[in-house]
Every structure is written in structure tokens, then in C-alpha cells.
Design a protein around this motif. Structure first.
Motif, PDB file in Angstrom:
ATOM      1  N   ILE A  35       0.887  -1.213  -0.152  1.00 42.81           N
ATOM      2  CA  ILE A  35       0.169   0.020   0.104  1.00 42.81           C
ATOM      3  C   ILE A  35       0.907   1.319  -0.237  1.00 42.81           C
ATOM      4  CG2 ILE A  35      -1.652   1.106   1.048  1.00 42.81           C
ATOM      5  CD1 ILE A  35      -3.028  -1.411   0.149  1.00 42.81           C
ATOM      6  N   ARG A  36       1.979   1.122   0.886  1.00 41.23           N
ATOM      7  CA  ARG A  36       2.821   2.290   1.014  1.00 41.23           C
ATOM      8  C   ARG A  36       3.565   2.574  -0.575  1.00 41.23           C
ATOM      9  NH1 ARG A  36       6.586   2.024   6.462  1.00 41.23           N
ATOM     10  NH2 ARG A  36       4.884   2.507   7.856  1.00 41.23           N
ATOM     11  N   GLY A  37       3.923   1.430  -1.235  1.00 41.56           N
ATOM     12  CA  GLY A  37       4.459   1.555  -2.445  1.00 41.56           C
ATOM     13  C   GLY A  37       3.423   2.165  -3.636  1.00 41.56           C
ATOM     14  N   ILE A  38       2.330   1.740  -3.510  1.00 42.38           N
ATOM     15  CA  ILE A  38       1.390   2.082  -4.328  1.00 42.38           C
ATOM     16  C   ILE A  38       0.762   3.687  -4.338  1.00 42.38           C
ATOM     17  CG2 ILE A  38      -0.728   1.898  -5.736  1.00 42.38           C
ATOM     18  CD1 ILE A  38      -0.365  -1.281  -4.923  1.00 42.38           C
ATOM     19  N   GLY A  39       0.670   3.731  -2.868  1.00 46.65           N
ATOM     20  CA  GLY A  39       0.047   5.103  -2.402  1.00 46.65           C
ATOM     21  C   GLY A  39       0.898   6.295  -2.643  1.00 46.65           C
ATOM     22  N   LEU A  40       2.313   5.959  -2.150  1.00 53.43           N
ATOM     23  CA  LEU A  40       3.279   6.992  -2.487  1.00 53.43           C
ATOM     24  C   LEU A  40       3.882   7.299  -3.901  1.00 53.43           C
ATOM     25  CD1 LEU A  40       5.442   6.431   1.150  1.00 53.43           C
ATOM     26  CD2 LEU A  40       3.488   8.023   0.780  1.00 53.43           C
ATOM     27  N   LEU A  41       3.463   6.452  -4.577  1.00 58.00           N
ATOM     28  CA  LEU A  41       3.873   6.484  -6.008  1.00 58.00           C
ATOM     29  C   LEU A  41       3.196   7.850  -6.722  1.00 58.00           C
ATOM     30  CD1 LEU A  41       5.765   5.262  -8.291  1.00 58.00           C
ATOM     31  CD2 LEU A  41       3.901   3.753  -8.591  1.00 58.00           C
ATOM     32  N   SER A  42       1.848   7.863  -6.210  1.00 59.75           N
ATOM     33  CA  SER A  42       1.379   9.129  -6.870  1.00 59.75           C
ATOM     34  C   SER A  42       1.829  10.400  -6.496  1.00 59.75           C
ATOM     35  CB  SER A  42      -0.447   9.009  -6.367  1.00 59.75           C
ATOM     36  OG  SER A  42      -0.843   7.904  -6.802  1.00 59.75           O
ATOM     37  N   PRO A  43       2.154  10.687  -5.112  1.00 59.98           N
ATOM     38  CA  PRO A  43       2.878  11.984  -5.092  1.00 59.98           C
ATOM     39  C   PRO A  43       4.190  12.199  -5.623  1.00 59.98           C
ATOM     40  CG  PRO A  43       2.273  10.917  -2.921  1.00 59.98           C
ATOM     41  CD  PRO A  43       1.646  10.083  -4.184  1.00 59.98           C
ATOM     42  N   LEU A  44       5.002  11.097  -5.690  1.00 61.59           N
ATOM     43  CA  LEU A  44       5.967  11.079  -6.147  1.00 61.59           C
ATOM     44  C   LEU A  44       6.104  11.461  -7.580  1.00 61.59           C
ATOM     45  CD1 LEU A  44       8.030   7.925  -4.600  1.00 61.59           C
ATOM     46  CD2 LEU A  44       8.538  10.539  -4.499  1.00 61.59           C
ATOM     47  N   LEU A  45       5.176  10.746  -8.326  1.00 60.13           N
ATOM     48  CA  LEU A  45       4.990  10.961  -9.909  1.00 60.13           C
ATOM     49  C   LEU A  45       4.597  12.582 -10.103  1.00 60.13           C
ATOM     50  CD1 LEU A  45       3.002   7.709 -11.136  1.00 60.13           C
ATOM     51  CD2 LEU A  45       5.755   8.672 -11.841  1.00 60.13           C
ATOM     52  N   THR A  46       3.614  12.989  -9.156  1.00 64.90           N
ATOM     53  CA  THR A  46       3.260  14.414  -9.248  1.00 64.90           C
ATOM     54  C   THR A  46       4.406  15.514  -9.216  1.00 64.90           C
ATOM     55  OG1 THR A  46       1.130  13.683  -8.366  1.00 64.90           O
ATOM     56  CG2 THR A  46       1.607  15.864  -8.170  1.00 64.90           C
ATOM     57  N   ILE A  47       5.335  15.166  -8.254  1.00 64.68           N
ATOM     58  CA  ILE A  47       6.400  15.979  -8.084  1.00 64.68           C
ATOM     59  C   ILE A  47       7.190  15.906  -9.221  1.00 64.68           C
ATOM     60  CG2 ILE A  47       8.496  16.336  -6.760  1.00 64.68           C
ATOM     61  CD1 ILE A  47       6.649  15.078  -4.212  1.00 64.68           C
ATOM     62  N   LEU A  48       7.503  14.590  -9.625  1.00 66.05           N
ATOM     63  CA  LEU A  48       8.269  14.460 -10.984  1.00 66.05           C
ATOM     64  C   LEU A  48       7.769  15.251 -12.119  1.00 66.05           C
ATOM     65  CD1 LEU A  48      10.740  12.847 -12.019  1.00 66.05           C
ATOM     66  CD2 LEU A  48       9.137  11.338 -12.937  1.00 66.05           C
ATOM     67  N   PHE A  49       6.450  15.098 -12.058  1.00 61.45           N
ATOM     68  CA  PHE A  49       5.811  15.877 -13.381  1.00 61.45           C
ATOM     69  C   PHE A  49       6.009  17.551 -13.166  1.00 61.45           C
ATOM     70  CE2 PHE A  49       2.030  17.874 -15.401  1.00 61.45           C
ATOM     71  CZ  PHE A  49       2.285  17.197 -16.638  1.00 61.45           C
ATOM     72  N   ALA A  50       5.789  17.922 -12.114  1.00 59.96           N
ATOM     73  CA  ALA A  50       5.785  19.243 -11.945  1.00 59.96           C
ATOM     74  C   ALA A  50       7.013  19.755 -12.115  1.00 59.96           C
ATOM     75  CB  ALA A  50       5.345  19.507 -10.516  1.00 59.96           C
ATOM     76  N   TYR A  51       8.137  18.866 -11.821  1.00 60.81           N
ATOM     77  CA  TYR A  51       9.771  19.358 -11.876  1.00 60.81           C
ATOM     78  C   TYR A  51       9.811  19.598 -13.453  1.00 60.81           C
ATOM     79  CZ  TYR A  51      14.612  19.349 -12.109  1.00 60.81           C
ATOM     80  OH  TYR A  51      16.028  19.835 -12.374  1.00 60.81           O
ATOM     81  N   ILE A  52       9.328  18.554 -14.290  1.00 57.54           N
ATOM     82  CA  ILE A  52       9.766  18.437 -15.572  1.00 57.54           C
ATOM     83  C   ILE A  52       8.898  19.724 -16.158  1.00 57.54           C
ATOM     84  CG2 ILE A  52       9.522  17.273 -17.678  1.00 57.54           C
ATOM     85  CD1 ILE A  52       9.971  14.797 -16.452  1.00 57.54           C
ATOM     86  N   PHE A  53       7.762  19.672 -15.788  1.00 53.50           N
ATOM     87  CA  PHE A  53       6.561  20.940 -16.260  1.00 53.50           C
ATOM     88  C   PHE A  53       7.418  22.297 -16.234  1.00 53.50           C
ATOM     89  CE2 PHE A  53       3.081  23.365 -16.964  1.00 53.50           C
ATOM     90  CZ  PHE A  53       2.509  22.882 -17.917  1.00 53.50           C
ATOM     91  N   PHE A  54       7.828  22.715 -14.974  1.00 55.51           N
ATOM     92  CA  PHE A  54       8.275  23.892 -14.724  1.00 55.51           C
ATOM     93  C   PHE A  54       9.690  24.239 -14.983  1.00 55.51           C
ATOM     94  CE2 PHE A  54       4.259  23.917 -12.362  1.00 55.51           C
ATOM     95  CZ  PHE A  54       3.493  24.770 -12.895  1.00 55.51           C
ATOM     96  N   TRP A  55      10.462  23.138 -14.762  1.00 57.55           N
ATOM     97  CA  TRP A  55      12.312  23.381 -14.646  1.00 57.55           C
ATOM     98  C   TRP A  55      12.659  22.810 -16.062  1.00 57.55           C
ATOM     99  CZ3 TRP A  55       9.779  23.070  -9.833  1.00 57.55           C
ATOM    100  CH2 TRP A  55       9.752  24.281  -9.368  1.00 57.55           C
ATOM    101  N   GLY A  56      12.289  21.514 -16.313  1.00 55.04           N
ATOM    102  CA  GLY A  56      13.046  20.816 -17.235  1.00 55.04           C
ATOM    103  C   GLY A  56      12.630  21.175 -18.742  1.00 55.04           C
ATOM    104  N   LEU A  57      11.682  21.912 -19.051  1.00 53.10           N
ATOM    105  CA  LEU A  57      11.489  22.385 -20.167  1.00 53.10           C
ATOM    106  C   LEU A  57      11.507  23.777 -20.456  1.00 53.10           C
ATOM    107  CD1 LEU A  57       8.000  20.250 -20.693  1.00 53.10           C
ATOM    108  CD2 LEU A  57       9.951  19.527 -21.487  1.00 53.10           C
ATOM    109  N   LYS A  58      12.220  24.352 -19.729  1.00 52.32           N
ATOM    110  CA  LYS A  58      12.848  25.723 -19.885  1.00 52.32           C
ATOM    111  C   LYS A  58      13.761  25.738 -20.985  1.00 52.32           C
ATOM    112  CE  LYS A  58      12.848  28.352 -15.721  1.00 52.32           C
ATOM    113  NZ  LYS A  58      13.363  28.953 -14.422  1.00 52.32           N
ATOM    114  N   LEU A  59      13.586  26.921 -21.866  1.00 52.39           N
ATOM    115  CA  LEU A  59      14.345  27.072 -23.257  1.00 52.39           C
ATOM    116  C   LEU A  59      15.240  28.285 -22.831  1.00 52.39           C
ATOM    117  CD1 LEU A  59      11.325  26.962 -25.596  1.00 52.39           C
ATOM    118  CD2 LEU A  59      13.080  25.161 -25.412  1.00 52.39           C
TER     119      LEU A  59
END
Lengths: 147, 118
Positions: free
Chosen positions: A78-102
């Protein structure tokens, strides 16, 4: 050994509650994964494209469900599956706001006259900027291309 | 690429003034033909496969594309007679684009049948 009210509840109503936690964590993960997918589907809208709103709304809800499941049930799965969601969210936010800067371009910034060019269009016909602007205004749209 | 679809109305507005939208990318014409036809863009996509023109504009993103390919830095430039730049904008992020409605308003601000250059 002391028994906290929570343990007591877990012992007495064990199974259904655990199953519920597993269900909630999986639902959360599906919402989380669905976020970027919905974003891609709605990307033609420039506000959505720039803000990422549908992705973040779904990923936030998914993360909340994941965290809720982990709070209810401490099993590793449950911990694995449950914590994967916030981790993926943080990763997506990171790529979205910083990773795709030009990188900003000084050369582009200082242009006042558009450099002349003649380039082939999609049918291979030569198009000259000078000829186009002789008859009316042109909007040049530089884009990253098909991918 | 989906961003181009939103520029159809902007192109129509430009055509009323004798002009048009010109999209530019490093894609070969064969690739762009698919996009122009399938998406019924109504305007051309020019191919700067070598990136030479992009470099002149300061818009060549070396190694910035998929597989470390050189691609264009997304940007928009409104050009009038004598290649005078009336307005330009570079995207700060990959997903950042000007609002098509704002571009339309910008073009509508230009006089009809004239490119508003002195």
C-alpha cells in the motif's frame, strides 16, 4: 502490550478496510497517471498547454487518495502504490516547470529587421520572405516540429 | 504541432491584409506536407533542414530536440514591409505559446489592405 484505538479498529474490521486501502491507492495511481494523459489530449488549448491545469488537478486528487491509503494501511504494498502518486506528481511538476525551460536568445532579442530567407514549403516550392511581406504582413511561427 | 491548428484564424485575418502565416521548422517538406494536409492548416510550413535560417534569427536550439537533434526555439515574429519587425515573442518554456486570440487581436490592429509600416 497496549492497544491503540486504531489497532483495535484494524484488528476487528481488518480485511474490508485493507481491501479498501488497496482500492483507494490504485484509484489514486490511475488518477495520477490519467492527469498527464488528459493534459496531452487537451493541449491544443493554449491556456491548458501553458498551465498544465488538468494534469495538476487530477494528479493532486490522485496523490491525496494515495496518501489517504497509506495513512489507513501501513503494509508495504500500500505504501509503495500510495506514495507513487505524490512522487509522480512531484516529478511531473519538476519537468513541467523546470525541465522544459528554453534558453533565451540574445540574437533574437536584438533583431529589429527580420533576416531575409528563401525556404521550400511543404510542396517543395521556394517561398521568399521579401516577396510575402511585399504584399502584406507575415507571422513567422518557429516551432519545434513533428515529434 | 497542435499549436499550429490554433493559428488558422490568425492566418485568415492576415490574408485579409494580403499577408499570411509562415511556419518554420527543421522538418523535411514531406513531413510538413502531412501536417498541412491532415490538419487543414491553410498556411505553409517552411523547411529549414540545415538550421541556417534559424541560426540567423538566433533560434537554433542545438541538441534541443528529441535524440539531441537541432530544432527551432519556439518563437513568433510579426513582419511588415521591408522585413520590419512589428512584434516578436520567444517562448520561455516548451509548452509556452502566445494565445491565438491575442495574435488575432494583434493582426486586427493592423490596417486592412496595408501592413501598417511607414
Amino acid at each position: 502490550m497496549s492497544t491503540t484505538p486504531r489497532d483495535y479498529v484494524a484488528q476487528t474490521s481488518g480485511r474490508p478496510k485493507q481491501r479498501q486501502a488497496l482500492g483507494i491507492s490504485i484509484l489514486g495511481l490511475l488518477l495520477t497517471i490519467g492527469g498527464p494523459m488528459l493534459y496531452m489530449a487537451l493541449m491544443a488549448n493554449s491556456w491548458i498547454r501553458a498551465s498544465g491545469a488538468p494534469a495538476f488537478v487530477l494528479m493532486f486528487l490522485g496523490s491525496m487518495l494515495g496518501i489517504r491509503a497509506v495513512a489507513r494501511d501501513h503494509r508495504l504494498a500500500i505504501r509503495g502504490i500510495g506514495l507513487l502518486s505524490p512522487l509522480l506528481t512531484i516529478l511531473f511538476a519538476y519537468i513541467f516547470f523546470w525541465g522544459l525551460k528554453l534558453p533565451p536568445s540574445q540574437t533574437f532579442e536584438s533583431l529589429t529587421i527580420a533576416p531575409a530567407f528563401t525556404l521550400p514549403d511543404e510542396e517543395g516550392r521556394a517561398v521568399s520572405l521579401d516577396e510575402v511581406v511585399a504584399s502584406g504582413p507575415a507571422l513567422l511561427v518557429f516551432y519545434r516540429g513533428y515529434w | 504541432m497542435t499549436e499550429l491548428v490554433g493559428l488558422r484564424a490568425v492566418n485568415e485575418e492576415l490574408q485579409r491584409r494580403g499577408g499570411r502565416v509562415l511556419a518554420v521548422s527543421v522538418d523535411p517538406p514531406s513531413r510538413s506536407r502531412e501536417v498541412v494536409q491532415n490538419r487543414k492548416l491553410g498556411f505553409s510550413i517552411l523547411a529549414d533542414e540545415s538550421g541556417d535560417i534559424l541560426r540567423k534569427y538566433g533560434l537554433l536550439h542545438e541538441g534541443g530536440g528529441p535524440g539531441k537533434k537541432d530544432v527551432a526555439l519556439p518563437a513568433h515574429v510579426l513582419v511588415a514591409r521591408d522585413r520590419q519587425i512589428l512584434w516578436k515573442r520567444q517562448s520561455a518554456r516548451v509548452q509556452d505559446r502566445p494565445n491565438p486570440e491575442d495574435l488575432e487581436a494583434l493582426v486586427r490592429g493592423l490596417r486592412l489592405g496595408d501592413d501598417s509600416s511607414e
